[in-house]
Design an enzyme around this catalytic site. Sequence first.
Site, PDB file in Angstrom:
ATOM      1  CG  ASP A  11      -0.326  -0.073   2.528  1.00  0.00           C
ATOM      2  OD1 ASP A  11       0.915  -0.141   2.584  1.00  0.00           O
ATOM      3  OD2 ASP A  11      -1.055  -0.081   3.541  1.00  0.00           O
ATOM      4  CB  SER A  12       4.567   1.691   0.094  1.00  0.00           C
ATOM      5  OG  SER A  12       4.827   0.480  -0.599  1.00  0.00           O
ATOM      6  CG  ASP A  18       0.482  -4.040   2.049  1.00  0.00           C
ATOM      7  OD1 ASP A  18       0.488  -4.882   2.967  1.00  0.00           O
ATOM      8  OD2 ASP A  18       1.359  -3.168   1.918  1.00  0.00           O
ATOM      9  CE  LYS A  75       2.994  -5.816   4.056  1.00  0.00           C
ATOM     10  NZ  LYS A  75       2.474  -4.730   4.948  1.00  0.00           N
ATOM     11  CD  GLU A 125      -0.028  -1.460   7.983  1.00  0.00           C
ATOM     12  OE1 GLU A 125       0.614  -1.064   6.996  1.00  0.00           O
ATOM     13  OE2 GLU A 125      -0.525  -0.680   8.831  1.00  0.00           O
ATOM     14  CD  GLU A 177       7.395  -0.002   8.497  1.00  0.00           C
ATOM     15  OE1 GLU A 177       7.636   1.133   8.041  1.00  0.00           O
ATOM     16  OE2 GLU A 177       6.458  -0.722   8.088  1.00  0.00           O
TER      17      GLU A 177
END
Length: 281
Positions: free
Chosen positions: A62-63, A101, A131, A133, A199
């Site tokens: 999602d970056s 993501d 993925k 979070e 992270e």
Amino acid sequence: MSEQTIYGANTPGGSGPRTKIRTHHLQRWKADGHKWAMLTAYDYSTARIFDEAGIPVLLVGDSAANVVYGYDTTVPISIDELIPLVRGVVRGAPHALVVADLPFGSYEAGPTAALAAATRFLKDGGAHAVKLEGGERVAEQIACLTAAGIPVMAHIGFTPQSVNTLGGFRVQGRGDAAEQTIADAIAVAEAGAFAVVMEMVPAELATQITGKLTIPTVGIGAGPNCDGQVLVWQDMAGFSGAKTARFVKRYADVGGELRRAAMQYAQEVAGGVFPADEHSF
């Protein structure tokens, strides 16, 4: 004959026949003590280059909100904006494991929402895994996805989608907060995640967690002892701005080279140098 990987003989850095990377390869590499690299990718062309370079795992992160769409944070990006990027990466990287993501807002409501979002990435995008979070708070979602046959990579420590709650880009897991980070790591592993990104976590804590877990850990600003490492490719290759995070190492100046090439091209067109006779029919 044993199954070969992109690295050959199932070991990173080796040589041999190139076949598809699966999650069980990452598990085997952890058991064997082999470290591996992961990079982000957002399009066919760069994915093809990274696949040819032997990068075993590509993350359509999602970056992309920052480096593709120009948002200030990862929060605004949507599933509809990410899926076309996933399609391109999957087509460009026939050997890599492609992880997508789940964007902010697509899984927080619970397992049903998470399953719907993840299913879209696999069916419509062609991703091999997703993925998401969070630690203990998303364990139920992870368990639901893995029960449905969807491989899940977890992400703990600093979680960019929670930047507003965390008060900015800050190291997580210091002092008393270390116990919660450990609990998060254990929770996602027990829920069925095949790997976990850590992270901006202190190196000593990341080392401790890596030793506790049977699943691979992937560090980004988490020291040298994780099983794998991940970077945003624009940071790694010098394509982003001059200022990068402390944990980034630049391996090239792709941005500078592209700028130089574009300037030279424009100058040659303006000066009548290009196209020359050899470029004409």
